[in-house]
Each structure stands twice: as structure tokens, then as C-alpha cells.
Design a protein around this motif. Structure first.
Motif, short mmCIF file in Angstrom:
data_model
loop_
_atom_site.label_atom_id
_atom_site.label_comp_id
_atom_site.label_asym_id
_atom_site.label_seq_id
_atom_site.Cartn_x
_atom_site.Cartn_y
_atom_site.Cartn_z
N GLY A 3 -12.61 8.85 25.73
CA GLY A 3 -11.87 8.34 26.89
C GLY A 3 -10.76 7.38 26.56
N PHE A 4 -10.54 7.09 25.28
CA PHE A 4 -9.45 6.19 24.91
C PHE A 4 -8.11 6.92 24.98
N ARG A 5 -7.16 6.29 25.68
CA ARG A 5 -5.83 6.86 25.80
C ARG A 5 -4.77 6.02 25.10
N CYS A 6 -5.16 4.82 24.69
CA CYS A 6 -4.21 3.92 24.02
C CYS A 6 -4.97 3.07 23.02
N VAL A 7 -4.40 2.92 21.82
CA VAL A 7 -4.95 2.03 20.81
C VAL A 7 -3.85 1.05 20.42
N ILE A 8 -4.17 -0.24 20.42
CA ILE A 8 -3.22 -1.29 20.07
C ILE A 8 -3.71 -1.96 18.78
N ALA A 9 -2.83 -2.06 17.80
CA ALA A 9 -3.18 -2.68 16.52
C ALA A 9 -1.90 -3.12 15.83
N PRO A 10 -2.00 -3.99 14.82
CA PRO A 10 -0.80 -4.40 14.08
C PRO A 10 -0.19 -3.26 13.28
N THR A 11 -1.05 -2.43 12.66
CA THR A 11 -0.57 -1.28 11.87
C THR A 11 -1.58 -0.14 11.96
N PHE A 12 -1.06 1.07 11.70
CA PHE A 12 -1.89 2.27 11.69
C PHE A 12 -1.63 3.06 10.42
N ALA A 13 -2.64 3.80 9.97
CA ALA A 13 -2.43 4.72 8.86
C ALA A 13 -1.50 5.85 9.31
N ASP A 14 -0.64 6.32 8.41
CA ASP A 14 0.42 7.25 8.78
C ASP A 14 -0.11 8.57 9.35
N ILE A 15 -1.07 9.19 8.65
CA ILE A 15 -1.55 10.50 9.10
C ILE A 15 -2.29 10.37 10.42
N PHE A 16 -3.09 9.33 10.57
CA PHE A 16 -3.77 9.11 11.84
C PHE A 16 -2.75 8.90 12.95
N HIS A 17 -1.68 8.19 12.64
CA HIS A 17 -0.63 7.93 13.63
C HIS A 17 -0.07 9.25 14.16
N SER A 18 0.16 10.21 13.27
CA SER A 18 0.68 11.51 13.67
C SER A 18 -0.36 12.29 14.48
N ASN A 19 -1.60 12.31 14.00
CA ASN A 19 -2.66 13.05 14.69
C ASN A 19 -2.91 12.52 16.09
N ALA A 20 -2.88 11.20 16.24
CA ALA A 20 -3.15 10.61 17.55
C ALA A 20 -2.08 11.01 18.56
N GLY A 21 -0.83 10.92 18.16
CA GLY A 21 0.25 11.28 19.07
C GLY A 21 0.18 12.72 19.52
N LYS A 22 -0.22 13.61 18.61
CA LYS A 22 -0.32 15.04 18.95
C LYS A 22 -1.50 15.34 19.87
N ASN A 23 -2.38 14.37 20.03
CA ASN A 23 -3.54 14.55 20.90
C ASN A 23 -3.50 13.63 22.12
N GLY A 24 -2.31 13.15 22.44
CA GLY A 24 -2.12 12.42 23.69
C GLY A 24 -2.51 10.97 23.68
N ILE A 25 -2.75 10.39 22.49
CA ILE A 25 -3.13 8.98 22.40
C ILE A 25 -1.90 8.16 22.04
N LEU A 26 -1.59 7.18 22.86
CA LEU A 26 -0.48 6.28 22.58
C LEU A 26 -0.94 5.19 21.62
N LEU A 27 -0.26 5.07 20.48
CA LEU A 27 -0.53 3.99 19.54
C LEU A 27 0.57 2.94 19.67
N VAL A 28 0.16 1.71 19.87
CA VAL A 28 1.11 0.61 20.07
C VAL A 28 0.93 -0.41 18.94
N LYS A 29 2.03 -0.70 18.25
CA LYS A 29 2.02 -1.73 17.21
C LYS A 29 2.54 -3.03 17.79
N LEU A 30 1.74 -4.09 17.61
CA LEU A 30 2.15 -5.43 18.02
C LEU A 30 1.90 -6.38 16.85
N PRO A 31 2.60 -7.51 16.80
CA PRO A 31 2.35 -8.49 15.74
C PRO A 31 0.89 -8.95 15.75
N GLU A 32 0.41 -9.34 14.57
CA GLU A 32 -1.01 -9.71 14.43
C GLU A 32 -1.41 -10.83 15.39
#
Length: 205
Positions: A88-117
Motif C-alpha cells: 500500500g505504499f505509494r511514496c517513499v521519502i529518504a535522503p538517498t536511494f539505490a539507483d536500481i531500486f530508484h528505477s524499479n520503484a518509478g516503473k511500479n508507480g511509487i514516488l521516491l522523494v529525496k530530501l536533506p537528512e
């Protein structure tokens, strides 16, 4: 894929760094051939602890996950994104994400948001201290806000933003060109397909 425009939801805090894909969805569950049903096994090992965040009633139904840096590291398994989405997660917020996961998440409708620590830590602290703490995430405005005065903007790749706003995965992007693909196939067949020559009378003997 469900389009992502604006989401207001309860926040689930996961105050851990280097959350790898083997913790997100352990390897023993990768034998399934479907893309659904993985949510039951999300963070399977950690959920054995009764105090783990996903086991706490106060966080039930949360669609926004806030975590530490380097979220999604480890193997490239797309199942990690499937598990998060299926839970049920549609958005994940973190300072950084691993590159391949970042790509996979976007292709599956999950918004990844990078914010300062420091901003991520503020959100983690507020979610832990305030039951029912919510955030509003707008992909249309590229902003995140709460009702306690927090407001931040975030950057996202324009192409990924377009796909999320329109609800387009790789298949959806391809199908947008279905008419042109059909035309090409018809022209290709007309130009290169050679019909079999009818057999002569002697060849049939």
C-alpha cells in the motif's frame, strides 16, 4: 499503473539506514510467478518483532514511508518495489536511494522523494511522536507539507514525473504508440512478405 498526483496520508517512520532489498522482500519469496501478493511478506524478518513499525496499529493504512539514507540498496530485485506497492505504499521519502531500486520503484508507480537528512529526520521524529501524523505530497507542485508548518520542495527527473502523473509504466508507454506500431507492421508485411507460389501440376505429382 495508478496515476500519482496528490497524496495525503498517514506516515510510517522507518528510522534505519541502508535498508536493503533482501530485508524489503527476502529471497525465499522470489519464487512466486505473480506480481501481486508480496505485501504480506514485506519486511518479513523485521515483522517478527512485535514492536516493528508495520506491526503497530497507529501506523496501519499509511501510504507514505519515511526512511534513512541509501534505501533500497542490495540486489536489483524488482520484487522489492512490488512488495512495497502491494502493501500500500505509494511514496517513499529518504535522503538517498539505490539507483536500481530508484528505477524499479518509478516503473511500479511509487514516488521516491529525496530530501536533506535533517528534513527527513524531522519527519521521522514527528511521525514517531505524533499518532496519526500525516503529510501531503503533491507531484503536480513538487512539494511536501504537513499541518505543523513543515514545507519542502523536491526535484524529480522530468520523464519519471511525466510517467507517474499519467500512470504510465513501460507497457503503457508502448501502447500509446499502438496505432503507429500497427501501421508499421502492415507496411512491413506489404513490403517484405512474399506469398508462396502456387505449385505447378508437375510438382504435385
Amino acid at each position: 499503473m495508478q496515476a500519482f498526483r496528490t497524496l495525503t496520508s498517514k506516515v510510517v517512520p522507518l528510522d534505519r539506514v541502508n535498508v536493503d532489498t533482501d530485508q524489503i522482500i527476502p529471497k525465499q519469496f522470489l519464487k512466486r510467478i505473480e506480481r501481486t501478493g508480496y505485501g504480506d511478506f514485506l519486511f518479513f524478518d523485521w515483522r517478527k518483532d512485535a514492536n516493528f513499525e508495520l506491526n503497530q496499529q497507529r501506523y496501519k493504512g499509511g501510504e507514505i514511508l519515511v526512511a534513512g539514507k541509501n534505501f533500497g540498496c542490495g540486489s536489483s530485485r524488482e520484487h522489492a518495489a512490488w512488495a512495497l506497492s502491494d502493501y500500500g505504499f505509494r511514496c517513499v521519502i529518504a535522503p538517498t536511494f539505490a539507483d536500481i531500486f530508484h528505477s524499479n520503484a518509478g516503473k511500479n508507480g511509487i514516488l521516491l522523494v529525496k530530501l536533506p537528512e535533517e528534513q527527513v529526520q524531522l519527519l521521522l521524529d514527528r511521525a514517531a511522536a505524533n499518532e496519526g501524523y500525516t503529510l501531503s505530497v503533491s507531484l503536480e507542485e513538487n512539494t511536501i507539507k504537513d499541518d505543523q508548518g513543515f514545507s519542502a520542495s523536491f526535484e524529480i527527473d522530468p520523464f519519471r514525473r511525466y510517467c507517474l502523473l499519467e500512470g504510465l509504466d513501460d507497457i503503457g508507454l508502448t501502447l500509446r504508440h499502438a496505432a503507429a506500431l500497427d501501421t508499421y507492421e502492415q507496411q512491413h508485411d506489404a513490403a517484405f512478405w512474399v506469398k508462396p507460389r502456387p505449385a505447378s501440376a508437375t510438382e504435385t505429382l
